[in-house]
Write a protein that holds these residues in place. Structure first.
Motif, mmCIF file in Angstrom:
data_model
loop_
_atom_site.group_PDB
_atom_site.id
_atom_site.type_symbol
_atom_site.label_atom_id
_atom_site.label_comp_id
_atom_site.label_asym_id
_atom_site.label_seq_id
_atom_site.Cartn_x
_atom_site.Cartn_y
_atom_site.Cartn_z
ATOM 1 N N UNK A 1 0.692 -1.192 0.135
ATOM 2 C CA UNK A 1 0.196 -0.047 -0.137
ATOM 3 C C UNK A 1 0.760 1.220 0.059
ATOM 4 N N UNK A 2 1.729 1.432 0.919
ATOM 5 C CA UNK A 2 2.545 2.498 0.945
ATOM 6 C C UNK A 2 3.544 2.868 -0.250
ATOM 7 N N UNK A 3 4.173 1.668 -0.690
ATOM 8 C CA UNK A 3 4.932 1.484 -1.917
ATOM 9 C C UNK A 3 4.102 1.991 -3.251
ATOM 10 N N UNK A 4 2.974 1.732 -3.456
ATOM 11 C CA UNK A 4 2.119 2.059 -4.490
ATOM 12 C C UNK A 4 1.910 3.423 -4.279
ATOM 13 N N UNK A 5 1.679 4.070 -3.312
ATOM 14 C CA UNK A 5 1.397 5.618 -3.391
ATOM 15 C C UNK A 5 2.551 6.170 -3.545
ATOM 16 N N UNK A 6 3.662 5.791 -2.810
ATOM 17 C CA UNK A 6 4.926 6.440 -2.828
ATOM 18 C C UNK A 6 5.541 6.684 -4.221
ATOM 19 N N UNK A 7 5.439 5.534 -4.942
ATOM 20 C CA UNK A 7 6.026 5.653 -6.216
ATOM 21 C C UNK A 7 5.334 6.769 -6.998
ATOM 22 N N UNK A 8 4.046 6.848 -7.034
ATOM 23 C CA UNK A 8 3.409 7.867 -7.761
ATOM 24 C C UNK A 8 3.579 9.345 -7.449
ATOM 25 N N UNK A 9 3.803 9.425 -6.110
ATOM 26 C CA UNK A 9 4.253 10.896 -5.523
ATOM 27 C C UNK A 9 5.675 11.151 -6.138
ATOM 28 N N UNK A 10 6.590 10.020 -5.951
ATOM 29 C CA UNK A 10 7.831 10.129 -6.562
ATOM 30 C C UNK A 10 7.949 10.669 -8.177
ATOM 31 N N UNK A 11 7.088 10.069 -8.859
ATOM 32 C CA UNK A 11 7.180 10.262 -10.079
ATOM 33 C C UNK A 11 6.565 11.433 -10.498
ATOM 34 N N UNK A 12 5.579 12.145 -9.670
ATOM 35 C CA UNK A 12 5.125 13.486 -9.786
ATOM 36 C C UNK A 12 6.102 14.338 -9.745
#
Length: 326
Positions: free
Chosen positions: A162-173
Protein backbone atom coordinates in the motif's frame (compact mmCIF):
# COMPACT_ATOMS: atom_id res chain seq x y z
CA UNK A 1 -23.62 -7.17 14.75
CA UNK A 2 -20.95 -9.30 13.05
CA UNK A 3 -17.26 -8.72 13.71
CA UNK A 4 -13.91 -10.47 13.34
CA UNK A 5 -12.82 -10.88 16.95
CA UNK A 6 -10.26 -12.67 19.07
CA UNK A 7 -9.60 -13.19 22.81
CA UNK A 8 -6.03 -14.54 22.72
CA UNK A 9 -2.93 -13.98 20.63
CA UNK A 10 -1.93 -16.43 17.91
CA UNK A 11 -2.00 -17.18 14.20
CA UNK A 12 -4.85 -15.23 12.58
CA UNK A 13 -6.57 -18.30 11.13
CA UNK A 14 -6.57 -19.99 14.54
CA UNK A 15 -7.58 -17.20 16.91
CA UNK A 16 -9.77 -14.88 14.81
CA UNK A 17 -13.42 -15.81 14.37
CA UNK A 18 -16.44 -14.14 12.84
CA UNK A 19 -19.01 -13.77 15.59
CA UNK A 20 -21.90 -11.73 16.92
CA UNK A 21 -20.88 -8.96 19.33
CA UNK A 22 -22.73 -6.23 21.20
CA UNK A 23 -23.93 -3.29 19.13
CA UNK A 24 -21.88 -0.16 19.99
CA UNK A 25 -23.43 3.03 21.40
CA UNK A 26 -21.71 6.36 20.72
CA UNK A 27 -20.47 8.57 23.55
CA UNK A 28 -20.84 12.37 23.60
CA UNK A 29 -17.98 13.07 21.20
CA UNK A 30 -18.38 9.94 19.09
CA UNK A 31 -20.16 8.88 15.93
CA UNK A 32 -21.65 5.51 15.10
CA UNK A 33 -20.51 4.48 11.63
CA UNK A 34 -21.82 1.63 9.49
CA UNK A 35 -18.66 0.34 7.86
CA UNK A 36 -18.86 -0.12 4.11
CA UNK A 37 -15.16 -0.94 3.66
CA UNK A 38 -12.07 -1.44 5.79
CA UNK A 39 -8.44 -2.34 5.08
CA UNK A 40 -5.63 -4.43 6.57
CA UNK A 41 -2.45 -2.85 7.97
CA UNK A 42 0.73 -3.91 9.78
CA UNK A 43 -0.86 -3.05 13.12
CA UNK A 44 -3.51 -5.75 12.52
CA UNK A 45 -0.88 -8.37 11.71
CA UNK A 46 1.01 -7.49 14.92
CA UNK A 47 -2.07 -7.07 17.11
CA UNK A 48 -3.61 -10.46 16.34
CA UNK A 49 -0.33 -12.35 16.84
CA UNK A 50 0.86 -10.28 19.81
CA UNK A 51 4.22 -10.03 18.07
CA UNK A 52 6.73 -8.52 18.30
CA UNK A 53 6.32 -9.15 22.04
CA UNK A 54 7.30 -5.59 22.94
CA UNK A 55 3.99 -4.45 21.40
CA UNK A 56 2.11 -6.26 24.17
CA UNK A 57 3.02 -3.37 26.46
CA UNK A 58 0.47 -1.43 24.39
CA UNK A 59 -1.87 -4.20 23.17
CA UNK A 60 -2.15 -6.10 26.49
CA UNK A 61 0.47 -8.32 28.16
CA UNK A 62 -1.39 -11.63 28.25
CA UNK A 63 -4.50 -11.00 26.18
CA UNK A 64 -5.59 -8.24 23.80
CA UNK A 65 -7.28 -5.14 25.18
CA UNK A 66 -8.81 -4.44 21.76
CA UNK A 67 -10.55 -7.63 20.69
CA UNK A 68 -11.65 -6.41 17.25
CA UNK A 69 -8.73 -5.35 14.99
CA UNK A 70 -8.89 -2.87 12.13
CA UNK A 71 -7.88 0.80 11.98
CA UNK A 72 -9.11 2.20 8.64
CA UNK A 73 -12.65 2.66 7.46
CA UNK A 74 -14.98 4.21 4.96
CA UNK A 75 -18.64 4.26 5.88
CA UNK A 76 -21.80 6.18 6.68
CA UNK A 77 -22.64 8.01 9.90
CA UNK A 78 -25.70 6.43 11.54
CA UNK A 79 -25.80 8.32 14.83
CA UNK A 80 -23.92 11.23 16.42
CA UNK A 81 -23.10 11.95 20.05
CA UNK A 82 -24.50 15.01 21.78
CA UNK A 83 -21.25 17.00 21.46
CA UNK A 84 -20.60 16.23 17.78
CA UNK A 85 -20.98 19.11 15.33
CA UNK A 86 -18.57 17.93 12.62
CA UNK A 87 -20.96 15.37 11.08
CA UNK A 88 -24.65 14.65 10.68
CA UNK A 89 -26.48 11.38 10.11
CA UNK A 90 -26.02 10.18 6.54
CA UNK A 91 -22.56 11.71 6.00
CA UNK A 92 -20.08 9.49 4.17
CA UNK A 93 -16.78 9.45 6.10
CA UNK A 94 -13.34 7.88 6.02
CA UNK A 95 -10.13 7.89 8.03
CA UNK A 96 -7.35 6.21 9.99
CA UNK A 97 -8.75 5.79 13.51
CA UNK A 98 -5.56 4.42 15.11
CA UNK A 99 -5.01 7.51 17.29
CA UNK A 100 -8.31 6.68 19.03
CA UNK A 101 -8.56 2.88 18.84
CA UNK A 102 -9.28 -0.17 16.71
CA UNK A 103 -12.40 -2.07 15.72
CA UNK A 104 -13.11 -1.62 11.99
CA UNK A 105 -13.30 -5.35 11.16
CA UNK A 106 -16.98 -5.17 12.01
CA UNK A 107 -20.31 -4.00 10.65
CA UNK A 108 -20.34 -0.92 12.91
CA UNK A 109 -17.93 1.05 15.06
CA UNK A 110 -18.19 3.96 17.49
CA UNK A 111 -15.23 6.31 17.27
CA UNK A 112 -14.27 9.86 18.20
CA UNK A 113 -15.54 12.19 15.47
CA UNK A 114 -12.06 13.73 15.18
CA UNK A 115 -10.75 10.44 13.75
CA UNK A 116 -12.70 10.92 10.53
CA UNK A 117 -13.09 13.21 7.52
CA UNK A 118 -15.92 13.60 5.02
CA UNK A 119 -15.61 11.37 1.97
CA UNK A 120 -16.05 13.05 -1.43
CA UNK A 121 -18.69 11.52 -3.68
CA UNK A 122 -16.13 10.89 -6.44
CA UNK A 123 -14.02 8.66 -4.17
CA UNK A 124 -15.48 5.15 -3.81
CA UNK A 125 -15.72 3.54 -0.39
CA UNK A 126 -13.18 0.88 -1.40
CA UNK A 127 -10.72 3.55 -2.51
CA UNK A 128 -11.36 5.74 0.53
CA UNK A 129 -10.56 3.07 3.10
CA UNK A 130 -7.30 2.23 1.29
CA UNK A 131 -5.94 5.78 1.46
CA UNK A 132 -5.48 7.27 4.95
CA UNK A 133 -2.76 5.17 6.56
CA UNK A 134 -0.68 4.28 3.50
CA UNK A 135 -0.85 7.63 1.71
CA UNK A 136 -0.03 9.62 4.83
CA UNK A 137 2.95 7.37 5.56
CA UNK A 138 4.18 7.73 1.98
CA UNK A 139 3.90 11.52 1.75
CA UNK A 140 5.30 12.13 5.24
CA UNK A 141 8.26 9.85 4.47
CA UNK A 142 9.04 11.39 1.07
CA UNK A 143 8.23 15.05 1.70
CA UNK A 144 8.41 15.74 5.44
CA UNK A 145 11.54 13.66 6.16
CA UNK A 146 12.96 12.80 2.74
CA UNK A 147 12.69 16.34 1.32
CA UNK A 148 12.27 14.77 -2.11
CA UNK A 149 13.61 16.82 -5.04
CA UNK A 150 13.10 16.74 -8.78
CA UNK A 151 15.21 14.19 -10.63
CA UNK A 152 16.41 12.26 -7.59
CA UNK A 153 17.20 8.56 -7.71
CA UNK A 154 14.90 6.78 -5.25
CA UNK A 155 14.46 3.18 -4.05
CA UNK A 156 11.33 1.87 -2.33
CA UNK A 157 11.76 -1.40 -0.43
CA UNK A 158 8.43 -3.26 -0.21
CA UNK A 159 7.34 -1.31 -3.27
CA UNK A 160 4.30 -3.43 -4.14
CA UNK A 161 2.31 -2.83 -0.96
CA UNK A 162 0.00 0.00 0.00
CA UNK A 163 2.65 2.56 0.98
CA UNK A 164 4.91 1.64 -1.92
CA UNK A 165 2.21 2.04 -4.56
CA UNK A 166 1.41 5.54 -3.32
CA UNK A 167 5.06 6.48 -2.84
CA UNK A 168 6.08 5.65 -6.39
CA UNK A 169 3.32 7.85 -7.79
CA UNK A 170 4.33 10.75 -5.54
CA UNK A 171 7.98 10.32 -6.57
CA UNK A 172 7.15 10.22 -10.29
CA UNK A 173 5.16 13.45 -9.92
CA UNK A 174 8.48 15.00 -8.82
CA UNK A 175 10.26 13.61 -11.88
CA UNK A 176 12.31 11.09 -9.91
CA UNK A 177 13.79 7.82 -11.16
CA UNK A 178 12.29 5.10 -8.96
CA UNK A 179 13.37 1.53 -8.25
CA UNK A 180 11.00 -0.84 -6.45
CA UNK A 181 11.99 -3.92 -4.45
CA UNK A 182 9.52 -6.74 -3.77
CA UNK A 183 8.81 -10.38 -4.66
CA UNK A 184 8.95 -11.55 -8.27
CA UNK A 185 5.23 -12.10 -8.80
CA UNK A 186 4.50 -8.42 -8.10
CA UNK A 187 7.10 -6.90 -10.40
CA UNK A 188 5.01 -6.58 -13.58
CA UNK A 189 2.21 -4.82 -11.75
CA UNK A 190 4.79 -2.53 -10.13
CA UNK A 191 6.11 -1.53 -13.55
CA UNK A 192 2.54 -0.78 -14.65
CA UNK A 193 1.99 1.66 -11.77
CA UNK A 194 5.16 3.62 -12.51
CA UNK A 195 8.39 2.03 -11.31
CA UNK A 196 11.30 2.61 -13.70
CA UNK A 197 13.18 -0.43 -12.38
CA UNK A 198 12.16 -3.40 -10.25
CA UNK A 199 14.23 -5.78 -8.12
CA UNK A 200 13.26 -9.22 -6.83
CA UNK A 201 14.50 -9.28 -3.23
CA UNK A 202 14.77 -13.08 -3.38
CA UNK A 203 17.43 -12.75 -6.06
CA UNK A 204 19.17 -9.46 -5.22
CA UNK A 205 19.97 -7.70 -1.94
CA UNK A 206 19.75 -4.05 -2.95
CA UNK A 207 22.20 -3.02 -0.23
CA UNK A 208 24.90 -5.15 -1.89
CA UNK A 209 24.18 -4.44 -5.55
CA UNK A 210 26.58 -1.51 -5.83
CA UNK A 211 23.79 0.92 -6.79
CA UNK A 212 23.33 4.04 -4.65
CA UNK A 213 20.29 6.24 -4.16
CA UNK A 214 19.52 9.77 -3.03
CA UNK A 215 16.60 8.47 -0.97
CA UNK A 216 15.61 5.02 0.26
CA UNK A 217 12.06 4.56 1.58
CA UNK A 218 11.85 1.29 3.50
CA UNK A 219 8.50 -0.40 4.14
CA UNK A 220 10.18 -3.54 5.54
CA UNK A 221 13.23 -2.57 7.66
CA UNK A 222 14.61 -6.10 7.71
CA UNK A 223 18.38 -5.46 7.67
CA UNK A 224 20.90 -3.93 10.06
CA UNK A 225 21.04 -0.10 9.98
CA UNK A 226 24.61 0.06 8.68
CA UNK A 227 23.67 -2.15 5.73
CA UNK A 228 21.59 0.63 4.25
CA UNK A 229 24.51 3.06 4.20
CA UNK A 230 25.99 1.13 1.27
CA UNK A 231 22.88 1.96 -0.78
CA UNK A 232 22.98 5.71 -0.08
CA UNK A 233 24.72 8.38 -2.14
CA UNK A 234 27.11 10.71 -0.19
CA UNK A 235 24.24 12.97 0.97
CA UNK A 236 21.60 10.26 0.80
CA UNK A 237 18.67 9.77 3.18
CA UNK A 238 17.14 6.55 4.44
CA UNK A 239 13.57 6.77 5.80
CA UNK A 240 11.69 3.84 7.34
CA UNK A 241 7.96 3.77 7.99
CA UNK A 242 8.23 1.00 10.60
CA UNK A 243 9.40 -2.50 11.45
CA UNK A 244 10.24 -4.65 14.45
CA UNK A 245 10.80 -2.61 17.64
CA UNK A 246 14.34 -3.95 18.12
CA UNK A 247 15.33 -2.88 14.62
CA UNK A 248 13.75 0.53 15.05
CA UNK A 249 15.58 1.11 18.34
CA UNK A 250 18.84 0.22 16.57
CA UNK A 251 17.92 2.57 13.74
CA UNK A 252 17.17 5.42 16.14
CA UNK A 253 20.44 5.00 18.04
CA UNK A 254 22.61 4.46 14.97
CA UNK A 255 20.93 7.34 13.15
CA UNK A 256 21.80 9.79 15.93
CA UNK A 257 25.37 8.47 16.05
CA UNK A 258 25.71 8.70 12.27
CA UNK A 259 24.69 12.36 12.26
CA UNK A 260 27.87 13.20 14.20
CA UNK A 261 30.26 12.16 11.44
CA UNK A 262 28.34 11.66 8.17
CA UNK A 263 26.10 13.65 5.82
CA UNK A 264 24.00 10.53 5.29
CA UNK A 265 20.80 10.28 7.36
CA UNK A 266 18.77 7.41 8.86
CA UNK A 267 15.26 8.48 9.92
CA UNK A 268 11.98 7.01 11.19
CA UNK A 269 8.53 8.34 10.30
CA UNK A 270 6.38 9.27 13.27
CA UNK A 271 2.98 9.16 11.57
CA UNK A 272 0.49 11.99 11.95
CA UNK A 273 -2.79 10.23 11.07
CA UNK A 274 -4.98 11.82 8.40
CA UNK A 275 -2.80 14.96 8.23
CA UNK A 276 -2.33 14.88 4.46
CA UNK A 277 -5.72 13.71 3.21
CA UNK A 278 -6.41 17.08 1.56
CA UNK A 279 -3.24 16.61 -0.50
CA UNK A 280 -4.46 13.20 -1.61
CA UNK A 281 -7.91 14.53 -2.56
CA UNK A 282 -6.38 17.32 -4.63
CA UNK A 283 -4.21 14.85 -6.55
CA UNK A 284 -7.15 12.45 -6.94
CA UNK A 285 -9.47 15.12 -8.36
CA UNK A 286 -6.71 16.11 -10.80
CA UNK A 287 -6.41 12.42 -11.81
CA UNK A 288 -2.74 12.43 -10.83
CA UNK A 289 -2.93 9.48 -8.45
CA UNK A 290 -4.71 6.13 -8.36
CA UNK A 291 -5.52 3.68 -5.58
CA UNK A 292 -4.34 0.09 -6.04
CA UNK A 293 -6.75 -2.31 -4.31
CA UNK A 294 -6.40 -6.00 -3.53
CA UNK A 295 -10.02 -7.09 -3.20
CA UNK A 296 -12.59 -6.26 -2.00
CA UNK A 297 -13.19 -9.39 0.06
CA UNK A 298 -15.95 -10.45 2.47
CA UNK A 299 -15.57 -10.11 6.25
CA UNK A 300 -15.56 -13.90 6.58
CA UNK A 301 -12.18 -13.97 4.83
CA UNK A 302 -10.49 -11.69 7.39
CA UNK A 303 -8.45 -14.37 9.24
CA UNK A 304 -7.01 -15.73 5.98
CA UNK A 305 -6.39 -12.26 4.60
CA UNK A 306 -4.41 -11.07 7.63
CA UNK A 307 -2.14 -14.10 7.18
CA UNK A 308 -1.93 -13.34 3.46
CA UNK A 309 -0.97 -9.75 4.28
CA UNK A 310 1.62 -10.83 6.82
CA UNK A 311 3.29 -13.08 4.26
CA UNK A 312 3.67 -10.07 1.96
CA UNK A 313 1.58 -11.54 -0.86
CA UNK A 314 -0.81 -8.58 -1.19
CA UNK A 315 -0.71 -6.07 -4.03
CA UNK A 316 -1.67 -2.59 -2.92
CA UNK A 317 -4.16 -2.34 -0.04
CA UNK A 318 -6.21 -5.37 1.05
CA UNK A 319 -9.81 -4.15 1.29
CA UNK A 320 -12.61 -5.92 3.18
CA UNK A 321 -16.34 -5.23 2.98
CA UNK A 322 -18.19 -6.10 6.23
CA UNK A 323 -21.47 -6.35 4.36
CA UNK A 324 -23.05 -2.92 3.96
CA UNK A 325 -23.96 -1.62 0.54
CA UNK A 326 -22.79 1.82 -0.59
Amino acid sequence: MKAAGFIKYGKPEKVLEIKEVDFPIPGKGEVLVSIVATAINDYDWSLVRGKPYLYRLFFGLFKPKAQIPGMELAGIVQEVGSDVTKFTVGDAVFGDISAFGFGTFAEYVCIDANALEKKPVALSFDEATAVPHAFCLAIQALHDLGNIKKGQKILINGGGGGVGTFAVQLAKLEGCVVTGVDSGDKLEQMKAIGYDYVVDYKKTNFTKSGETYDLVLDCKTNQYPWSYLRALSPNGKYVTIGGKPGGLIQMLFFGKLLSLFSSKKLQIVSLKPNKDLEDFLELYHQKKIQVLIDGPYLLENTPRLIQYFGEGKHRGKVVIRPGHAE
